[in-house]
Design a protein around this motif. Sequence first.
Motif, short mmCIF file in Angstrom:
data_model
loop_
_atom_site.label_atom_id
_atom_site.label_comp_id
_atom_site.label_asym_id
_atom_site.label_seq_id
_atom_site.Cartn_x
_atom_site.Cartn_y
_atom_site.Cartn_z
N ILE A 105 6.30 -29.45 67.29
CA ILE A 105 6.52 -29.15 65.39
C ILE A 105 5.85 -27.82 65.29
O ILE A 105 6.03 -27.90 64.04
CB ILE A 105 7.20 -30.03 64.54
N GLY A 106 4.89 -27.69 65.57
CA GLY A 106 3.32 -26.77 64.42
C GLY A 106 2.20 -26.76 64.99
O GLY A 106 2.13 -27.25 66.94
N GLU A 107 1.43 -26.44 64.89
CA GLU A 107 0.04 -25.87 65.39
C GLU A 107 -1.31 -25.82 64.40
O GLU A 107 -0.77 -26.62 63.16
CB GLU A 107 -0.22 -24.39 66.34
N LEU A 108 -2.53 -26.17 65.06
CA LEU A 108 -3.80 -26.48 64.22
C LEU A 108 -4.21 -25.05 63.63
O LEU A 108 -4.04 -25.11 65.23
CB LEU A 108 -4.11 -27.63 64.32
N GLY A 109 -4.77 -25.26 63.08
CA GLY A 109 -6.10 -23.51 62.78
C GLY A 109 -6.78 -23.97 61.83
O GLY A 109 -7.23 -24.81 61.39
N ALA A 110 -7.58 -22.80 61.36
CA ALA A 110 -8.71 -22.42 60.54
C ALA A 110 -8.07 -23.59 59.06
O ALA A 110 -7.49 -22.79 59.07
CB ALA A 110 -9.71 -21.83 60.48
N PRO A 111 -9.27 -23.83 58.25
CA PRO A 111 -8.58 -23.97 57.05
C PRO A 111 -8.47 -23.35 55.97
O PRO A 111 -9.21 -21.95 56.57
CB PRO A 111 -9.83 -24.46 56.99
N THR A 112 -7.66 -22.81 55.27
CA THR A 112 -7.42 -21.67 54.08
C THR A 112 -8.88 -22.14 53.10
O THR A 112 -9.76 -22.35 53.44
CB THR A 112 -5.95 -21.88 53.96
N ASP A 113 -8.72 -20.62 52.52
CA ASP A 113 -9.57 -20.58 51.53
C ASP A 113 -9.64 -21.69 49.90
O ASP A 113 -10.72 -22.81 49.55
CB ASP A 113 -9.21 -19.80 50.49
N ALA A 114 -8.28 -22.76 50.76
CA ALA A 114 -8.34 -23.92 49.94
C ALA A 114 -8.79 -24.85 50.47
O ALA A 114 -8.22 -26.23 50.15
CB ALA A 114 -6.70 -23.54 49.12
#
Length: 351
Positions: free
Chosen positions: A333-342
């Motif tokens: 259903i999707g993937e994980l990545g680096a956190p955003t600025d938030a």
Amino acid sequence: MESIALTQFSHGGGCGCKIAPGLLAEILARAPQGLVPPELLVGTETSDDAAVYRLNDSQALVATTDFFTPIVDDPHDFGRIAAANALSDIYAMGGTPIMALALVGMPIAKLPPEVIGRVLEGGASICREAGIPIAGGHSIDVLEPIYGLVGLGLVHPQRVRRNADARAGDLLVLGKPLGVGILSAALKKGVLDAAGYAEMIRHTTQLNRVGIELAGIGGVHAMTDVTGFGLAGHLLEVCRGSKLSAELRLADLPMIARAVDFARKGIVTGASARNWHAYGDQVRWPADAQEWQRALLSDPQTSGGLLVSCSPDALASVLGAFRAAGFRDAAAIGELGAPTDAGATLGFTAR
């Protein structure tokens, strides 16, 4: 036996009666921190599914408890659903259940012993399916019917799958379709037909024992199960614990077709709105997405599916394990990545 609708006694049903995530976080923030021995491999720090305590180099004890008010009127089905939901926490850690204790709260003046006995029989039937005994328990006289289990299991310390060990680049796989909470809302409104009820029972009583096999697949880094906070809420726990962000594809999310139809008509749970109020500001939501889709993402799942974070080269093995175990709706259903600025956030795309 006299026909008694169990849901008439409860203000909410199944995992939909959980305390809302925002309020729960406020309550837990006030709770004092107790002793944390080195043998405690998993505690309260990341809102994981169960506690894990290392016994020796090859064994760790998995301990959890889960109980709730009726999500259905049939006492036997209520017991089955509650037991399957409780044992799911052990499977989500990669553990194998070894025994359970029953937690029983019933309005004794309003429910005859035969009805209460059917609840217990339902729970026992699921434990037999899982291959474990109900070795004891505790009961009290209360205003609303409550049933669940303390679940105990074993796992090798190296095969514990926490919700906080996901890695950037991992793919996300969901084992069961979304929408059980919406079906329960339709049931309460009297608009769920027999086929829809049978589908609801099939999903909520399907044991997540595939978690034992998944924990042994190389490249499976994290697992959790989707329950009262909805897919969005439990995935955000993975994101916060792993210090990552996630991106899901709305078009790829498995959903129960009847639940989608009800959601389009505005038949949803009140808990769905409470969930979204607690964490909606952490979600990047497409401007062209629909309100019914949002209701499904925050829909409280009772005995919901396992959510797996795995490396791309493990995807085929993960999906194969789900399919072989009878989870025909399992999907990437999707993937994980680096956190955003938030920080650790959750985003959605329509594709």
